[in-house]
Design a protein around this motif. Sequence first.
Motif, PDB file in Angstrom:
ATOM      1  N   TYR A   1       0.830  -1.206   0.000  1.00 36.23           N
ATOM      2  CA  TYR A   1       0.000   0.000   0.000  1.00 36.23           C
ATOM      3  C   TYR A   1       0.868   1.261   0.000  1.00 36.23           C
ATOM      4  CZ  TYR A   1      -4.213   2.730   1.165  1.00 36.23           C
ATOM      5  OH  TYR A   1      -5.271   3.601   1.164  1.00 36.23           O
ATOM      6  N   ILE A   2       1.957   1.233   0.739  1.00 38.75           N
ATOM      7  CA  ILE A   2       2.877   2.374   0.741  1.00 38.75           C
ATOM      8  C   ILE A   2       3.385   2.644  -0.671  1.00 38.75           C
ATOM      9  CG2 ILE A   2       5.238   3.041   1.405  1.00 38.75           C
ATOM     10  CD1 ILE A   2       4.589   2.000   4.213  1.00 38.75           C
ATOM     11  N   ALA A   3       3.749   1.594  -1.387  1.00 39.52           N
ATOM     12  CA  ALA A   3       4.228   1.764  -2.754  1.00 39.52           C
ATOM     13  C   ALA A   3       3.162   2.412  -3.629  1.00 39.52           C
ATOM     14  CB  ALA A   3       4.657   0.420  -3.338  1.00 39.52           C
ATOM     15  N   SER A   4       1.910   2.012  -3.430  1.00 42.35           N
ATOM     16  CA  SER A   4       0.817   2.575  -4.213  1.00 42.35           C
ATOM     17  C   SER A   4       0.604   4.045  -3.883  1.00 42.35           C
ATOM     18  CB  SER A   4      -0.465   1.779  -3.952  1.00 42.35           C
ATOM     19  OG  SER A   4      -1.569   2.354  -4.616  1.00 42.35           O
TER      20      SER A   4
ATOM     21  N   LEU B   1      21.280  -5.672  -1.768  1.00 43.76           N
ATOM     22  CA  LEU B   1      21.085  -4.357  -2.370  1.00 43.76           C
ATOM     23  C   LEU B   1      19.595  -4.141  -2.622  1.00 43.76           C
ATOM     24  CD1 LEU B   1      23.987  -4.443  -4.989  1.00 43.76           C
ATOM     25  CD2 LEU B   1      24.011  -3.377  -2.719  1.00 43.76           C
ATOM     26  N   PRO B   2      19.126  -2.872  -2.564  1.00 40.44           N
ATOM     27  CA  PRO B   2      19.892  -1.671  -2.269  1.00 40.44           C
ATOM     28  C   PRO B   2      20.090  -1.470  -0.774  1.00 40.44           C
ATOM     29  CG  PRO B   2      17.600  -1.108  -2.633  1.00 40.44           C
ATOM     30  CD  PRO B   2      17.717  -2.595  -2.865  1.00 40.44           C
ATOM     31  N   LYS B   3      20.933  -0.527  -0.425  1.00 40.13           N
ATOM     32  CA  LYS B   3      21.088  -0.085   0.957  1.00 40.13           C
ATOM     33  C   LYS B   3      20.299   1.220   1.144  1.00 40.13           C
ATOM     34  CE  LYS B   3      23.986  -3.110   2.849  1.00 40.13           C
ATOM     35  NZ  LYS B   3      23.851  -4.226   1.911  1.00 40.13           N
ATOM     36  N   PRO B   4      19.948   1.560   2.381  1.00 42.08           N
ATOM     37  CA  PRO B   4      19.215   2.822   2.603  1.00 42.08           C
ATOM     38  C   PRO B   4      20.052   4.019   2.166  1.00 42.08           C
ATOM     39  CG  PRO B   4      19.117   1.405   4.550  1.00 42.08           C
ATOM     40  CD  PRO B   4      20.123   0.792   3.626  1.00 42.08           C
TER      41      PRO B   4
ATOM     42  N   GLN C   1      14.344   3.696  -1.463  1.00 47.70           N
ATOM     43  CA  GLN C   1      14.888   4.248  -2.703  1.00 47.70           C
ATOM     44  C   GLN C   1      13.767   4.757  -3.616  1.00 47.70           C
ATOM     45  OE1 GLN C   1      18.087   4.587  -3.739  1.00 47.70           O
ATOM     46  NE2 GLN C   1      19.090   3.651  -1.969  1.00 47.70           N
ATOM     47  N   LEU C   2      12.721   3.960  -3.770  1.00 47.24           N
ATOM     48  CA  LEU C   2      11.659   4.307  -4.714  1.00 47.24           C
ATOM     49  C   LEU C   2      10.825   5.500  -4.263  1.00 47.24           C
ATOM     50  CD1 LEU C   2      10.519   0.680  -5.608  1.00 47.24           C
ATOM     51  CD2 LEU C   2      11.727   2.274  -7.120  1.00 47.24           C
ATOM     52  N   THR C   3      10.757   5.743  -2.948  1.00 44.55           N
ATOM     53  CA  THR C   3      10.006   6.890  -2.428  1.00 44.55           C
ATOM     54  C   THR C   3      10.909   8.080  -2.136  1.00 44.55           C
ATOM     55  OG1 THR C   3      10.207   6.194  -0.110  1.00 44.55           O
ATOM     56  CG2 THR C   3       8.316   5.346  -1.355  1.00 44.55           C
ATOM     57  N   ASN C   4      12.191   7.950  -2.440  1.00 39.68           N
ATOM     58  CA  ASN C   4      13.162   9.011  -2.150  1.00 39.68           C
ATOM     59  C   ASN C   4      13.160   9.379  -0.668  1.00 39.68           C
ATOM     60  OD1 ASN C   4      15.236  10.819  -2.765  1.00 39.68           O
ATOM     61  ND2 ASN C   4      13.805  12.509  -3.118  1.00 39.68           N
ATOM     62  N   GLY C   5      13.167   8.359   0.169  1.00 38.04           N
ATOM     63  CA  GLY C   5      13.340   8.581   1.602  1.00 38.04           C
ATOM     64  C   GLY C   5      12.099   9.012   2.345  1.00 38.04           C
TER      65      GLY C   5
ATOM     66  N   LEU D   1      12.234  -8.557   4.574  1.00 38.13           N
ATOM     67  CA  LEU D   1      11.791  -7.246   5.027  1.00 38.13           C
ATOM     68  C   LEU D   1      12.838  -6.184   4.703  1.00 38.13           C
ATOM     69  CD1 LEU D   1       9.654  -5.562   6.567  1.00 38.13           C
ATOM     70  CD2 LEU D   1      10.968  -6.033   8.654  1.00 38.13           C
ATOM     71  N   ALA D   2      14.103  -6.492   4.941  1.00 36.16           N
ATOM     72  CA  ALA D   2      15.167  -5.542   4.619  1.00 36.16           C
ATOM     73  C   ALA D   2      15.166  -5.211   3.134  1.00 36.16           C
ATOM     74  CB  ALA D   2      16.525  -6.115   5.043  1.00 36.16           C
ATOM     75  N   LYS D   3      15.015  -6.218   2.286  1.00 39.31           N
ATOM     76  CA  LYS D   3      14.971  -5.992   0.844  1.00 39.31           C
ATOM     77  C   LYS D   3      13.778  -5.114   0.477  1.00 39.31           C
ATOM     78  CE  LYS D   3      16.430  -7.172  -3.415  1.00 39.31           C
ATOM     79  NZ  LYS D   3      17.812  -7.048  -3.909  1.00 39.31           N
ATOM     80  N   GLN D   4      12.627  -5.392   1.069  1.00 36.03           N
ATOM     81  CA  GLN D   4      11.416  -4.652   0.740  1.00 36.03           C
ATOM     82  C   GLN D   4      11.521  -3.187   1.167  1.00 36.03           C
ATOM     83  OE1 GLN D   4       8.923  -7.352   2.963  1.00 36.03           O
ATOM     84  NE2 GLN D   4       7.908  -8.090   1.113  1.00 36.03           N
ATOM     85  N   VAL D   5      11.896  -2.949   2.409  1.00 34.07           N
ATOM     86  CA  VAL D   5      11.874  -1.569   2.895  1.00 34.07           C
ATOM     87  C   VAL D   5      13.031  -0.748   2.314  1.00 34.07           C
ATOM     88  CG1 VAL D   5      10.624  -2.198   4.991  1.00 34.07           C
ATOM     89  CG2 VAL D   5      13.111  -2.099   5.049  1.00 34.07           C
TER      90      VAL D   5
END
Length: 342
Positions: free
Chosen positions: A93-96, A196-199, A130-134, A121-125
Amino acid sequence: MSAITAIKASAPIEPALSEQPAWRRVFREGALTVGLILPLETHPDSPFPTMRDHVAMAQRAESMGVAALWMRDIPFYDPAYGDAGQIFEPLVYIASLAAVTSEVALGTTGIVLPMRDPLLLAKQVNSLDQLTNGRLLLGMSSGDRPSEYPVFGIDFDTRGERFRDAFQTYRTVGEQPFPVFSSLRFGKSDGTLDMLPKPQYGRIPAIAVGRAQQSLEWIAAHMDGYLGFVPRPDALDAFVRGWNEHVAHSMGREAFKPIAFGGYLYLHPRPDYPFRTIRGGFVIGSRSLRYFLEQAREAGVSHVALNPKVTPRPYADVLDELHSEVLPYFIPEVSHATREHT
């Protein structure tokens, strides 16, 4: 037994993390911001929201100065609890919502960590970061519904220990390059693989939602903040003081780790209706809410997450009243991008 790689007490917020857009918008020392717990609709007489108009409401909330939208983690509907949250899985939902908003912070209240694989979870968040620009804030909890744990084949009584193990593994794998770790529950790595990715700002802020079966001392030492239940007005000072004492003991007197609270909001039609506790939250009028939040700010509370689902009137009306009487007094930080645009 928890992971071999130990996590040291989390240092005061690093300069890089303090620049993370979600952190800047929601948590500032000496200030208070207001967030909303989803769904963005009222449904006091039903456990299920319709989820109609939720995109429009999210955009409207953002434009009104709501600092954060918070999603709950409820894998299964339990009729004994009578609450299905926002229906949708929170990270999806956050991604949406990230695709249809630009400034509002997006958080979880909270991911039920003992029921999650911390590696995935680490991979997802980190991907969401990255996709939400922080714009991500990761609230974590231990869950309060015993009925869900057997479905996952997990012992409810071990959730506190499992939370610590999962958190340690999540932080190690999600933040360290080529991590070395070993856990009886969540696997092991000798450092030949990297995730990857890292925060992009060092780490994603990890906020305890409730005690998560941990002591406040442990939360203050290892997590970036704490979101508790709504205190009465006469208990605000003690609520903040106890947290600050643990932070000072672990991090030093100059450290800032925010404290917040959240719960149901029954917005009374009389603006001056005084604070009254209800199960899971409180009843209050809009003007009284403003004064209560000003009192909370003076006590040192940094953020308040409100869930108006129990208010028996349209959500748009609730938003309009909050916009008129409350939100202008608790303005979130504007991002660099917005400042440059304006």
